[in-house]
Motif scaffolding. Sequence first.
Motif, PDB file in Angstrom:
ATOM      1  N   ALA A  93       0.769  -1.354   0.037  1.00 18.74           N
ATOM      2  CA  ALA A  93      -0.043  -0.016   0.000  1.00 18.74           C
ATOM      3  C   ALA A  93       0.901   1.348  -0.018  1.00 18.74           C
ATOM      4  N   THR A 104      -3.236  -0.030  -4.313  1.00 16.23           N
ATOM      5  CA  THR A 104      -4.413  -0.104  -3.418  1.00 16.23           C
ATOM      6  C   THR A 104      -5.217  -1.196  -3.713  1.00 16.23           C
ATOM      7  N   VAL A 105      -5.586  -1.379  -4.831  1.00 16.55           N
ATOM      8  CA  VAL A 105      -6.588  -2.512  -5.302  1.00 16.55           C
ATOM      9  C   VAL A 105      -5.609  -3.871  -4.781  1.00 16.55           C
ATOM     10  N   ALA A 149       0.709   3.700  -3.167  1.00 14.84           N
ATOM     11  CA  ALA A 149      -0.254   4.609  -2.973  1.00 14.84           C
ATOM     12  C   ALA A 149      -0.756   4.954  -4.332  1.00 14.84           C
ATOM     13  N   THR A 150      -0.728   3.780  -5.413  1.00 14.56           N
ATOM     14  CA  THR A 150      -1.355   4.114  -6.800  1.00 14.56           C
ATOM     15  C   THR A 150      -2.692   3.341  -6.474  1.00 14.56           C
ATOM     16  N   ARG A 151      -3.531   3.551  -7.737  1.00 15.47           N
ATOM     17  CA  ARG A 151      -4.836   2.950  -7.717  1.00 15.47           C
ATOM     18  C   ARG A 151      -4.382   1.209  -7.877  1.00 15.47           C
ATOM     19  N   ASP A 152      -3.643   0.982  -8.580  1.00 18.75           N
ATOM     20  CA  ASP A 152      -3.249  -0.645  -8.905  1.00 18.75           C
ATOM     21  C   ASP A 152      -2.785  -1.123  -7.401  1.00 18.75           C
TER      22      ASP A 152
END
Lengths: 102, 507, 483
Positions: free
Chosen positions: C146, C154-155, C149-152
């Motif tokens: 995590a 985080t998912v 901190a990018t979208r990828d």
Amino acid sequence: MSAALLYALTGALLFSTGLFGLLARRHLLRKIIAINVMASGAFLVLIAAPGPMPDGAADPVPQAMVLTGIVVAVSATALGLGLALRLREKTGRSTLPEDHPR
Amino acid sequence: MLLALRGMDALPIPILLSSLIPGLIIAFLREESVRTRRVLNLGGAGVKLALVGVMLWGVAEGERYEWRLSILPGLEISLVGDSLALLFITLSAVLWLVTTVYAIGYLEGSPNRNRFFSFFSLCVTATVGIAFAGDLFTFIIFYEALTWATYPLVVHRGSEAATRAGRIYLIYTVVGGTVLLFGIVWLYALTGTVAFVDGGALAHVPPEQYPALTGIFLVLLAGVGVKAALVPLHGWLPTAMVAPAPVSALLHAVAVVKAGAFGIVRILYSVFGIELSWTLGMAYVVIGAAAVTILYGSLRALYQDDLKRRLAFSTVSQVSYIALGTAMSGPLGAAGGLVHLVHQGLMKITLFFCAGNISETHGISRVSEMAGIGRRMPWTMAAFSIGALGMIGLPPIAGFISKWYLGVGAIEAGLPWIIGLLIASSLLNAAYFLPILKTAWLDPHPDASSGEGEDVIGIREAGPLLLLPTLATAALALGAGVFAEAEISPLRWVWMVVDRVFGLVQP
Amino acid sequence: MESSAWAAWSVALPLAAAAVAIGGWRAGRVAAYLTAIIAPVLAFGTLRAVQEAGPLRHPLGGWGAPLGIELHVDGLSALMLAATAVVGAATTLYAGAYFNRTTGRWFWLVWLLLWTSLNGVFVSDDVFNLYVMLELLGLSAVALVALAATRDATVAAMRYFLVSMAGSLLFLLGIALLYARYGTLSLTLLGLVAEPDAASLLALSVMTLGMMAKTAIFPLHAWLPPAHASAPTPASAVLSGLVVKASFYVLLRLWLQVFGVSGGGFEAALLVLGALGAGAVLWGSVLALRQRTIKLLIAYSTVAQLGYLFILFPLIAVAGPWAETAWQGGVYQVVSHACAKASMFLAAGSMVKAVGADRLPALAGIGHRLPISFTAFGIGGLSLVGMPPSGGFIAKWLLLSAALGSGNWIWALVLVLGSLLAAGYVFLVLRHAFEWSPEATRPTHPVPRRMEAAALLLALVALGLGFVAAPPLDLLGPLPGAP
């Protein structure tokens, strides 16, 4: 049926319910709650475990374990909730996207 | 000092390091440090040659060099300098020096020379390691290292075609290496030994394991057959022609194909032993595969207009002489095959140097464009002629000696049809080499007939760094034939090998 | 120092450093560097101590089993500690240059906690202790992902979190069952009394399922590649190199030490595990071959390489001396893959930083644009393929000879096919490295020397493991539970 066995079976049932929720529910909050249900189920099974104590005396080891487990579960839940919030921020949703990235 | 070195059991180590260390240092030099790179390259090659000389002296007087490093219980890296190993090592050391000089001239001013010379040195290190290998475990370590050290050389130009050739090269050799590993581990699991023993390590295996041994032999043969370019595993070799000329020269004369051929020799003589190979019927398989390869390679060579491709198919054909000779059970055939390991190297490297000279100086890479080139590059074409005539088997050039003993060996081994094969192959050799010679020497230069005077087309030879190595190897190829019976010659050494390693007797 | 205290120190050191790291970036970096220097010394000391005195046992605070927490270090633990120390030290060196005050604010704390929990897993002789350490390991691993901190990321971290929690809780349920059945938590004691009755087998099954999810074994692997690929590079290296191995280590303890499956009676189950391993080797490799970005490619290769570890299980079920060979090969694969894979990830991070893109074609000419990192990647990759000389080669040799020696042709074929496929996906990167295209001459962003050195260091260790196989395998000792 002894009380211990009842506890254990209830625990197993709780655990399975939680596992089902984790797999079947899409909303992340539900999934995180499901994890906590699983944890409670495991704790119940632990408490029910008949220790090597002479009759009557409660076995302190499972209680220590459950206390530790609760602490762990609380921290994990905090991390999970934090991640879920971040995910909502990044994607605008509270569910995991179906697709894999790229 | 020399005496101290001669008596040193670990002498294989400095011989390996003499190319490994320069290779590693060069990798991290700056591209502009031409002088340092040259000193390292030539210094390393010189030191290696000197050390090999010392070892030759020692082995000739009966020394045997051995160095072992235990890796696992029952498995060790063992480097053994015996007469057979030295046959291959001397060839590598001599040709490495020559090719380094050639490569320095060839690559002058081109990019990525650090990378080139670094992997060039690693490539030679791996080849020498293959020769020194005292068991199959050590053999495959260097055999696989050779695969990956050669890849950057094949794709050196970085073009689309080079990348494609590199991919094909890797597919063939990696699959071959994996198959070889499979066979080696199978042998190890079955018999508990992977050592090279003079006369064969498996002589005492009970007959009920013969079916498994047959399987292992075939797997091993398929593994080394890829690098030895046995048909139908030869496909990578003609494609790898996109590599720069010095790489092709080294690939065809010393490094990759010879590693495969040498592997076949080791499997036949040091692992299975020639007797067991015949008992299993496997020697016949080798002879058959070699015969097919010899004819097929020559036939394909006939139809190539690209000079380097024609030479490549010629290699496919010629390298199998080695397997052919060693698989015959007699000492004469063995001598013919083994001496061809050296002779083919000398002749083929000359031919590739010449091809490089022609394309570098005149931009000509096709046979059909070579008309009259003999008058413009008389020295280069003289060297080429020696190589080509030697390949055909014309006395007194080295190739004749090989073919002579192969032929005599065939009769000795009771395989007279091989004589027919040799004659057919020689005719085919002539059929694809003689037209080149005719075009180069006799046909008029295209510019000459277009009205311009003969004198306009003067001599334009390759630079000295390209020409001298070419002439040197041509002279060696000639000398190895003329002085075959001299005190010091490849043939002499081969007699010693046959004598000692195989326990066969010189006639 | 009393020899048995080595184990306690190897946990206490990173934990203390983590406490310091709460103080901020600078304090954390100093603490981590100190840990990186001392941990290998401790690990080496532990190796020596185990070599001299045999397995070490250390009751924490003087309270032994069954009431207190006991630490236990045998050859396997010592090797895992050593691998962790080496990979950890190199990663720390790398991270010091990779992050800055802002991006790395929390890295040191999380990373040192992860280091603590890894060592904790390897020295625990108590299943509940194992649970706590696994939980800490999982949470800090998720936090590391995590950090990107990018979208990828985080998912991927969210998915990783869910899988990891499910895995740990399954393990906890198993602990409860085992405790109910035997009244002890000690792995050693369990090993003496465990029997294959229904309750025990149920416990074994749920724990195995949990650990399989955490190890990302096929078909439970889908969470791994996005998580490992989108994490910050130092995190990718330890996640792929070490973290997945911790749960595999727990599986080894359970199956070999507690249930002694090498003694027989579990053939069908072992076969299933092996089949999953074979599936991972083949399917993971095929997926790796289809990747277009370098970090995803390396991550999928982890899925494939983990498969080799599971092929260990059916091979130890075969009788005779080959079971021990397989055991040695499997553990050697764990150690050499840790070094090789970490070096590949670190080198890939440097290459991506240099060219500013992670697509494979962007790496054109990387061979001369970033030679040190590329060398590291190449050596790591060849070890992965099992090319000699390297640790990966030794591991493959041992596994292959166990398979062929015991006549298990199928597993031998899987091993060989896996090697070929691995050569294929390593080649996907290699082919661009020597390419001469317009992209190949573009200038690169500067890459700190420390980052390049860290990757090369690990690659050289992977290479060196090809030469010094005998001492570590001696230390490892015989297959636990062998008849």
